[in-house]
Scaffold this motif. Structure first.
Motif, PDB file in Angstrom:
ATOM      1  N   ALA A  91     -14.401 -14.256 -13.186  1.00  0.00           N
ATOM      2  CA  ALA A  91     -14.331 -12.762 -12.742  1.00  0.00           C
ATOM      3  C   ALA A  91     -13.701 -12.651 -11.339  1.00  0.00           C
ATOM      4  O   ALA A  91     -14.087 -13.053 -10.368  1.00  0.00           O
ATOM      5  CB  ALA A  91     -15.941 -12.398 -12.440  1.00  0.00           C
ATOM      6  N   VAL A  92     -12.433 -12.092 -11.424  1.00  0.00           N
ATOM      7  CA  VAL A  92     -11.653 -11.803 -10.450  1.00  0.00           C
ATOM      8  C   VAL A  92     -11.632 -10.688  -9.505  1.00  0.00           C
ATOM      9  O   VAL A  92     -11.469  -9.522 -10.314  1.00  0.00           O
ATOM     10  CB  VAL A  92     -10.081 -12.372 -10.911  1.00  0.00           C
ATOM     11  N   TRP A  93     -11.589 -10.612  -8.487  1.00  0.00           N
ATOM     12  CA  TRP A  93     -11.678  -9.438  -7.418  1.00  0.00           C
ATOM     13  C   TRP A  93     -10.151  -8.738  -7.573  1.00  0.00           C
ATOM     14  O   TRP A  93      -9.232  -9.343  -7.045  1.00  0.00           O
ATOM     15  CB  TRP A  93     -12.278  -9.552  -6.100  1.00  0.00           C
ATOM     16  N   ASP A  94     -10.019  -7.668  -8.011  1.00  0.00           N
ATOM     17  CA  ASP A  94      -8.749  -6.824  -7.844  1.00  0.00           C
ATOM     18  C   ASP A  94      -9.155  -5.455  -7.122  1.00  0.00           C
ATOM     19  O   ASP A  94      -9.486  -4.729  -7.665  1.00  0.00           O
ATOM     20  CB  ASP A  94      -8.409  -6.627  -9.440  1.00  0.00           C
ATOM     21  N   PRO A  95      -8.255  -5.396  -5.978  1.00  0.00           N
ATOM     22  CA  PRO A  95      -8.729  -4.389  -5.203  1.00  0.00           C
ATOM     23  C   PRO A  95      -8.165  -3.133  -5.670  1.00  0.00           C
ATOM     24  O   PRO A  95      -7.926  -2.043  -5.342  1.00  0.00           O
ATOM     25  CB  PRO A  95      -8.258  -4.598  -3.822  1.00  0.00           C
ATOM     26  N   TYR A  96      -6.882  -3.445  -6.599  1.00  0.00           N
ATOM     27  CA  TYR A  96      -6.027  -2.539  -7.211  1.00  0.00           C
ATOM     28  C   TYR A  96      -6.689  -1.750  -8.404  1.00  0.00           C
ATOM     29  O   TYR A  96      -6.131  -0.762  -8.944  1.00  0.00           O
ATOM     30  CB  TYR A  96      -4.723  -2.826  -7.312  1.00  0.00           C
ATOM     31  N   GLN A 107     -16.293 -13.897  -8.773  1.00  0.00           N
ATOM     32  CA  GLN A 107     -16.163 -15.300  -8.575  1.00  0.00           C
ATOM     33  C   GLN A 107     -14.858 -15.808  -7.981  1.00  0.00           C
ATOM     34  O   GLN A 107     -15.039 -17.043  -7.495  1.00  0.00           O
ATOM     35  CB  GLN A 107     -16.483 -16.053 -10.047  1.00  0.00           C
ATOM     36  N   SER A 108     -13.832 -15.197  -8.071  1.00  0.00           N
ATOM     37  CA  SER A 108     -12.530 -15.612  -7.524  1.00  0.00           C
ATOM     38  C   SER A 108     -11.986 -14.438  -6.633  1.00  0.00           C
ATOM     39  O   SER A 108     -11.844 -13.278  -7.179  1.00  0.00           O
ATOM     40  CB  SER A 108     -11.718 -15.961  -8.470  1.00  0.00           C
ATOM     41  N   VAL A 158     -14.072  -5.338 -11.042  1.00  0.00           N
ATOM     42  CA  VAL A 158     -14.906  -6.481 -10.592  1.00  0.00           C
ATOM     43  C   VAL A 158     -15.577  -6.188  -9.258  1.00  0.00           C
ATOM     44  O   VAL A 158     -14.760  -6.351  -8.230  1.00  0.00           O
ATOM     45  CB  VAL A 158     -14.514  -7.701 -10.615  1.00  0.00           C
ATOM     46  N   PRO A 159     -16.725  -5.610  -9.114  1.00  0.00           N
ATOM     47  CA  PRO A 159     -17.142  -5.520  -7.656  1.00  0.00           C
ATOM     48  C   PRO A 159     -17.019  -6.928  -6.734  1.00  0.00           C
ATOM     49  O   PRO A 159     -17.322  -7.870  -7.263  1.00  0.00           O
ATOM     50  CB  PRO A 159     -18.600  -5.018  -7.508  1.00  0.00           C
ATOM     51  N   TRP A 160     -16.926  -6.872  -5.612  1.00  0.00           N
ATOM     52  CA  TRP A 160     -16.751  -8.062  -4.612  1.00  0.00           C
ATOM     53  C   TRP A 160     -17.961  -8.863  -4.800  1.00  0.00           C
ATOM     54  O   TRP A 160     -18.037 -10.124  -4.584  1.00  0.00           O
ATOM     55  CB  TRP A 160     -16.212  -7.871  -3.148  1.00  0.00           C
ATOM     56  N   HIS A 172      -5.497  -5.617   2.284  1.00  0.00           N
ATOM     57  CA  HIS A 172      -6.761  -5.620   2.253  1.00  0.00           C
ATOM     58  C   HIS A 172      -7.622  -6.766   3.162  1.00  0.00           C
ATOM     59  O   HIS A 172      -8.604  -7.425   2.553  1.00  0.00           O
ATOM     60  CB  HIS A 172      -7.035  -5.871   0.648  1.00  0.00           C
ATOM     61  N   CYS A 173      -7.148  -6.807   4.337  1.00  0.00           N
ATOM     62  CA  CYS A 173      -7.750  -8.055   5.180  1.00  0.00           C
ATOM     63  C   CYS A 173      -9.172  -7.517   5.238  1.00  0.00           C
ATOM     64  O   CYS A 173      -9.932  -8.314   5.423  1.00  0.00           O
ATOM     65  CB  CYS A 173      -6.935  -7.776   6.332  1.00  0.00           C
ATOM     66  N   GLU A 174      -9.481  -6.197   5.527  1.00  0.00           N
ATOM     67  CA  GLU A 174     -11.000  -5.890   6.032  1.00  0.00           C
ATOM     68  C   GLU A 174     -11.840  -6.382   4.816  1.00  0.00           C
ATOM     69  O   GLU A 174     -12.908  -6.737   5.016  1.00  0.00           O
ATOM     70  CB  GLU A 174     -10.920  -4.529   6.476  1.00  0.00           C
ATOM     71  N   ASP A 175     -11.340  -5.948   3.590  1.00  0.00           N
ATOM     72  CA  ASP A 175     -12.323  -6.346   2.443  1.00  0.00           C
ATOM     73  C   ASP A 175     -12.607  -7.737   2.389  1.00  0.00           C
ATOM     74  O   ASP A 175     -13.608  -8.074   2.214  1.00  0.00           O
ATOM     75  CB  ASP A 175     -11.622  -5.783   1.133  1.00  0.00           C
TER      76      ASP A 175
END
Length: 438
Positions: A135-140, A155-156, A149-151, A227-230
């Protein structure tokens, strides 16, 4: 300096012990670099024959070094350099689309299936973690889409973006990076959202708006991370999950560059393991990430760096515990082999325990029989009790007025026959009760 082992030295007992300790970890955080995707057909950047060397050989007249093509302060200054950048990124996107997950990607997926993966941080932009089933986090990704996928459950986490998306340099719109040559949009094309807004204004008789250019959603050198803050929030969460051992290291002199400051003794059975795969740790952001995870972990944590060449010197003393020089795929295979042995060892231990439990009642019976008094001992005990009772009666004095003999005071545990005819246990004598000593 971290302890260094050669993976090819299979007879090294210290290396075998390290593999057993890593395989028994309860929580694992992974940091990966381009080295894990080389065997999948994706070239790395810094090695001989990598992307930087290829760009330098092909376009040395446009950029001074291959790294300059991925430097935001250099590549967009000239149209020629930008054109080469878009062409190379399109080629790299097709290479990544054709690649399949390798041994390390499947190993990280196994960690997730076993329930011990805390998070996987990757510097790679090839998107092979998603193909491996993570499950990859995709901010876009829009929140309403299936790709979101919520942070908290991701998983990645891709640290430098992904080649799977294009973003507009003007309006920050996100589109899928298509791989086929006849795609509607690609790297270097106009942003369709910007064009749509501009055409709508022109239809109303107003002046047009500028349109942005699409580029891969990757983070280049010398540009701020969008997305440095996230990502900082995710790292802070994982740091708290691992625990804090900074105070313990400072008290024991574990953090510092001096030779007098040494790390606290390592745990025999670590619960947390941080593994760093296939990276030279030269990117400042990655170096800071590894330091933060390693130095913020509790005392029951070890940090292992696996790479095909030594990368950790004295500057990593107190942060990295071990560095293993060898192929990262071979390291993962040995860990998985140790996992396959664990069920057999567990079954063997359970068999021994059940056999010991079956022998336990017989042993208890023998102990009880050995502690049980013999008939001669019983007779001696009864005679002794009779003599004691006779002496007590002689000391009790004269008889009662009715001519009956006065009974000796009862012992503490006695049975009282009450007036209601019931039996009860009491601890003190009574004038209206008859006591029968037991």
């Amino acid at each position: 300096m971290p302890e260094t082992y050669r993976l090819c030295d299979k007879k090294n007992p210290s290396l075998s012990g390290l593999i057993k300790r890593v395989a028994a970890a309860k929580r694992v955080a992974v940091v990966t670099g381009a080295g894990i995707s080389v065997n999948c057909g994706v070239p790395d950047f810094r090695s001989s024959g990598g992307v930087f060397q290829q760009i330098q050989a092909a376009h040395g007249d446009i950029v001074a070094t291959g790294r300059d093509l991925f430097d935001a302060s250099v590549v967009f200054r000239s149209a020629a350099a930008a054109e080469v950048f878009y062409r190379w990124m399109t080629h790299l996107r097709r290479t990544c689309a054709d690649a399949q997950p390798g041994v390390v990607h499947r190993f990280i997926r196994n960690l997730a299936d076993r329930g011990v993966l805390l998070r996987s941080y990757t510097q790679n932009i090839d998107g092979l973690e998603r193909k491996a089933g993570l499950a990859v986090w995709d901010p876009y990704a829009p929140k309403s889409s299936a790709a979101h996928v919520p942070w908290q459950t991701a998983q990645s986490v891709p640290l430098h973006g992904s080649m799977e998306r294009l973003t507009c340099q003007l309006c920050s719109s996100s589109l899928h990076f298509a791989t086929h040559p006849k795609a509607d949009v690609g790297a270097g094309d106009e942003c369709p959202d910007c064009r749509m807004r501009s055409d709508a204004r022109q239809a109303d008789g107003r002046r047009s708006l500028p349109t942005g250019t699409l580029r891969p959603a990757v983070v280049l050198y010398e540009e701020p991370h969008p997305h440095c803050e996230d990502i900082a929030k995710i790292i802070a969460h994982d740091t708290r999950a691992l625990g804090s051992r900074r105070a313990a290291l400072l008290d024991s002199g574990g953090i510092g560059s001096g030779s007098s400051r040494r790390r606290a003794p390592l745990p025999r059975d670590p619960h947390n393991v941080i593994m760093v795969f296939g990276t030279t740790l030269k990117v400042p952001g990655c170096r800071q990430l590894v330091r933060q995870l390693a130095t913020a972990s509790p005392a029951s944590t070890i940090t292992v760096v696996v790479n095909n060449e030594p990368v950790c010197g004295k500057s990593w003393d107190g942060v990295v515990d071990y560095q293993v020089v060898g192929d990262v795929d071979a390291w993962c295979v040995r860990i998985q082999r140790q996992w396959s042995l664990q069920p057999k060892i567990t079954r063997w231990a359970k068999t021994l325990k059940s056999a010991a439990d079956s022998r336990l009642p017989a042993q208890k019976k023998k102990q009880q029989q050995s502690q049980r008094p013999s008939s001669a001992e019983k007779e001696n005990s009864a005679a002794s009790d009779h003599k004691c009772t006779s002496r007590k009666r002689k000391r009790s004095g004269a008889d009662h007025d009715d001519g009956g003999a006065q009974l000796a005071p009862p012992v503490r545990r006695s049975v009282r026959i009450a007036e209601r005819g019931g039996l009860d246990f009491c601890s003190q004598p009574s004038q209206h009760a008859v006591y029968i000593c037991i």
